[in-house]
Scaffold this motif. Sequence first.
Motif, PDB file in Angstrom:
ATOM      1  N   TYR B  35      81.480  73.154   8.287  1.00 25.38           N
ATOM      2  CA  TYR B  35      82.139  72.978   6.995  1.00 25.38           C
ATOM      3  C   TYR B  35      82.564  74.339   6.478  1.00 25.38           C
ATOM      4  CZ  TYR B  35      79.935  68.334   6.783  1.00 25.38           C
ATOM      5  OH  TYR B  35      79.537  67.040   7.043  1.00 25.38           O
ATOM      6  N   GLN B  36      83.595  74.342   5.661  1.00 31.36           N
ATOM      7  CA  GLN B  36      84.052  75.553   4.975  1.00 31.36           C
ATOM      8  C   GLN B  36      83.858  75.358   3.481  1.00 31.36           C
ATOM      9  OE1 GLN B  36      88.346  76.152   4.336  1.00 31.36           O
ATOM     10  NE2 GLN B  36      88.167  78.095   5.411  1.00 31.36           N
ATOM     11  N   ALA B  88      85.356  82.644   2.841  1.00 33.92           N
ATOM     12  CA  ALA B  88      84.598  81.464   2.430  1.00 33.92           C
ATOM     13  C   ALA B  88      83.214  81.557   3.043  1.00 33.92           C
ATOM     14  CB  ALA B  88      85.282  80.173   2.903  1.00 33.92           C
ATOM     15  N   VAL B  89      82.372  80.603   2.688  1.00 31.69           N
ATOM     16  CA  VAL B  89      81.102  80.427   3.381  1.00 31.69           C
ATOM     17  C   VAL B  89      81.296  79.325   4.411  1.00 31.69           C
ATOM     18  CG1 VAL B  89      78.679  79.776   3.175  1.00 31.69           C
ATOM     19  CG2 VAL B  89      79.747  81.168   1.388  1.00 31.69           C
ATOM     20  N   TYR B  90      80.893  79.606   5.631  1.00 38.74           N
ATOM     21  CA  TYR B  90      81.017  78.623   6.708  1.00 38.74           C
ATOM     22  C   TYR B  90      79.632  78.057   6.994  1.00 38.74           C
ATOM     23  CZ  TYR B  90      85.767  80.119   7.111  1.00 38.74           C
ATOM     24  OH  TYR B  90      87.078  80.380   6.818  1.00 38.74           O
ATOM     25  N   LEU B  91      79.515  76.764   6.790  1.00 37.51           N
ATOM     26  CA  LEU B  91      78.243  76.066   6.924  1.00 37.51           C
ATOM     27  C   LEU B  91      78.216  75.252   8.205  1.00 37.51           C
ATOM     28  CD1 LEU B  91      78.021  74.709   3.258  1.00 37.51           C
ATOM     29  CD2 LEU B  91      76.643  76.546   4.224  1.00 37.51           C
ATOM     30  N   CYS B  92      77.083  75.289   8.841  1.00 39.41           N
ATOM     31  CA  CYS B  92      76.845  74.462  10.011  1.00 39.41           C
ATOM     32  C   CYS B  92      75.756  73.459   9.663  1.00 39.41           C
ATOM     33  CB  CYS B  92      76.409  75.344  11.179  1.00 39.41           C
ATOM     34  SG  CYS B  92      75.966  74.460  12.676  1.00 39.41           S
ATOM     35  N   ALA B  93      75.873  72.253  10.183  1.00 39.52           N
ATOM     36  CA  ALA B  93      74.857  71.227   9.962  1.00 39.52           C
ATOM     37  C   ALA B  93      74.624  70.477  11.266  1.00 39.52           C
ATOM     38  CB  ALA B  93      75.291  70.258   8.872  1.00 39.52           C
ATOM     39  N   GLU B 102      73.525  59.807   9.233  1.00 39.91           N
ATOM     40  CA  GLU B 102      72.116  60.158   9.168  1.00 39.91           C
ATOM     41  C   GLU B 102      71.995  61.531   8.531  1.00 39.91           C
ATOM     42  OE1 GLU B 102      71.130  56.637  10.252  1.00 39.91           O
ATOM     43  OE2 GLU B 102      69.589  58.160   9.927  1.00 39.91           O
ATOM     44  N   THR B 103      70.806  61.896   8.155  1.00 40.58           N
ATOM     45  CA  THR B 103      70.605  63.133   7.422  1.00 40.58           C
ATOM     46  C   THR B 103      71.138  64.330   8.192  1.00 40.58           C
ATOM     47  OG1 THR B 103      68.664  62.257   6.322  1.00 40.58           O
ATOM     48  CG2 THR B 103      68.891  64.651   6.378  1.00 40.58           C
ATOM     49  N   GLN B 104      72.006  65.074   7.537  1.00 39.71           N
ATOM     50  CA  GLN B 104      72.503  66.313   8.108  1.00 39.71           C
ATOM     51  C   GLN B 104      71.692  67.465   7.540  1.00 39.71           C
ATOM     52  OE1 GLN B 104      76.751  66.911   7.991  1.00 39.71           O
ATOM     53  NE2 GLN B 104      77.182  64.780   8.477  1.00 39.71           N
ATOM     54  N   TYR B 105      71.228  68.320   8.411  1.00 33.69           N
ATOM     55  CA  TYR B 105      70.440  69.485   8.007  1.00 33.69           C
ATOM     56  C   TYR B 105      71.359  70.703   8.080  1.00 33.69           C
ATOM     57  CZ  TYR B 105      66.464  66.406   8.604  1.00 33.69           C
ATOM     58  OH  TYR B 105      65.591  65.345   8.489  1.00 33.69           O
ATOM     59  N   PHE B 106      71.454  71.395   6.969  1.00 29.42           N
ATOM     60  CA  PHE B 106      72.390  72.500   6.857  1.00 29.42           C
ATOM     61  C   PHE B 106      71.717  73.840   7.093  1.00 29.42           C
ATOM     62  CE2 PHE B 106      76.471  70.922   5.266  1.00 29.42           C
ATOM     63  CZ  PHE B 106      76.148  69.601   5.000  1.00 29.42           C
ATOM     64  N   GLY B 107      72.469  74.737   7.703  1.00 31.19           N
ATOM     65  CA  GLY B 107      72.062  76.117   7.807  1.00 31.19           C
ATOM     66  C   GLY B 107      72.394  76.873   6.532  1.00 31.19           C
ATOM     67  N   PRO B 108      71.995  78.142   6.444  1.00 30.14           N
ATOM     68  CA  PRO B 108      72.216  78.939   5.226  1.00 30.14           C
ATOM     69  C   PRO B 108      73.665  79.387   5.057  1.00 30.14           C
ATOM     70  CG  PRO B 108      71.155  80.270   6.886  1.00 30.14           C
ATOM     71  CD  PRO B 108      71.214  78.889   7.443  1.00 30.14           C
ATOM     72  N   GLY B 109      74.436  79.288   6.128  1.00 27.78           N
ATOM     73  CA  GLY B 109      75.842  79.662   6.035  1.00 27.78           C
ATOM     74  C   GLY B 109      76.113  81.097   6.449  1.00 27.78           C
ATOM     75  N   THR B 110      77.356  81.326   6.803  1.00 31.78           N
ATOM     76  CA  THR B 110      77.875  82.680   7.035  1.00 31.78           C
ATOM     77  C   THR B 110      78.940  82.939   5.992  1.00 31.78           C
ATOM     78  OG1 THR B 110      77.485  82.688   9.431  1.00 31.78           O
ATOM     79  CG2 THR B 110      79.169  84.189   8.575  1.00 31.78           C
ATOM     80  N   ARG B 111      78.730  83.996   5.217  1.00 36.28           N
ATOM     81  CA  ARG B 111      79.725  84.351   4.192  1.00 36.28           C
ATOM     82  C   ARG B 111      80.721  85.318   4.815  1.00 36.28           C
ATOM     83  NH1 ARG B 111      79.881  83.754  -1.218  1.00 36.28           N
ATOM     84  NH2 ARG B 111      77.722  83.029  -1.223  1.00 36.28           N
ATOM     85  N   LEU B 112      81.969  84.876   4.910  1.00 29.78           N
ATOM     86  CA  LEU B 112      83.033  85.680   5.501  1.00 29.78           C
ATOM     87  C   LEU B 112      83.933  86.219   4.406  1.00 29.78           C
ATOM     88  CD1 LEU B 112      84.748  86.703   7.922  1.00 29.78           C
ATOM     89  CD2 LEU B 112      85.938  84.507   7.857  1.00 29.78           C
ATOM     90  N   LEU B 113      84.137  87.520   4.431  1.00 26.76           N
ATOM     91  CA  LEU B 113      85.057  88.164   3.499  1.00 26.76           C
ATOM     92  C   LEU B 113      86.138  88.864   4.313  1.00 26.76           C
ATOM     93  CD1 LEU B 113      85.883  89.045   0.640  1.00 26.76           C
ATOM     94  CD2 LEU B 113      84.372  91.020   0.899  1.00 26.76           C
ATOM     95  N   VAL B 114      87.364  88.482   4.084  1.00 26.51           N
ATOM     96  CA  VAL B 114      88.489  89.090   4.794  1.00 26.51           C
ATOM     97  C   VAL B 114      89.225  90.008   3.831  1.00 26.51           C
ATOM     98  CG1 VAL B 114      90.586  88.679   6.124  1.00 26.51           C
ATOM     99  CG2 VAL B 114      88.675  87.059   6.270  1.00 26.51           C
ATOM    100  N   LEU B 115      89.291  91.275   4.190  1.00 30.60           N
ATOM    101  CA  LEU B 115      89.942  92.264   3.314  1.00 30.60           C
ATOM    102  C   LEU B 115      91.378  92.523   3.725  1.00 30.60           C
ATOM    103  CD1 LEU B 115      86.968  94.774   3.073  1.00 30.60           C
ATOM    104  CD2 LEU B 115      87.577  92.958   1.470  1.00 30.60           C
TER     105      LEU B 115
END
Lengths: 113, 115
Positions: B35-36, B88-93, B102-115
């Motif tokens: 997810y984004q 954005a923050v990229y989330l994996c579940a 069924e229940t999706q378990y999410f990770g903490p995410g990767t915060r991507l910043l593009v300059l």
Amino acid sequence: AQSVTQPDIHITVSEGASLELRCNYSYGATPYLFWYVQSPGQGLQLLLKYFSGDTLVQGIKGFEAEFKRSQSSFNLRKPSVHWSDAAEYFCAVAENRDDKIIFGKGTRLHILP
Amino acid sequence: GAGVSQSPRYKVAKRGQDVALRCDPISGHVSLFWYQQALGQGPEFLTYFQNEAQLDKSGLPSDRFFAERPEGSVSTLKIQRTQQEDSAVYLCASSFTARGKETQYFGPGTRLLVL
């Protein structure tokens, strides 16, 4: 296309007060509905889900939600909030045929001491 | 591990740079989702794997986005020629069964910043 609306961007309640977060969905059939909570620096955590059956669903941390088909709503409630409940809350709906979850834009909950 | 892990947790990229984001799902989980989450928004679906098969990539915003899960476990989301709007923050579940509701378990995410 299905969608989820959370009308309140921010909600502030006093600690110990009751809470209701609103969620409305747009979907033709009986949806699969979820509430997730996201605390700062944390991943999304599932609070509760509704697939079928009893329309009042109990979740973790003392939360409950009620599915009302006539109002296309799935509001989240808690009788007495704690300071640790301050977080972002997301309502979500899953499609029947595939497994994509559609999230609302979230409601940020603030707790006053 | 006990939960879904993602790495790196933070990534700063210069516009035009390629990035790769990693997701380690819960061991034995069949389904994996990306997810984004843009700032102030809810997560938006990108893509879904069942084991190694990518069954739905309808949410990938452009052909610069590519995801793989070659052995049905670890997944990598690659973004080529990053743009500022990719910040954005990229989330994996992950979920245990092949049924995503069924229940999706999410990770903490990767915060991507593009300059």
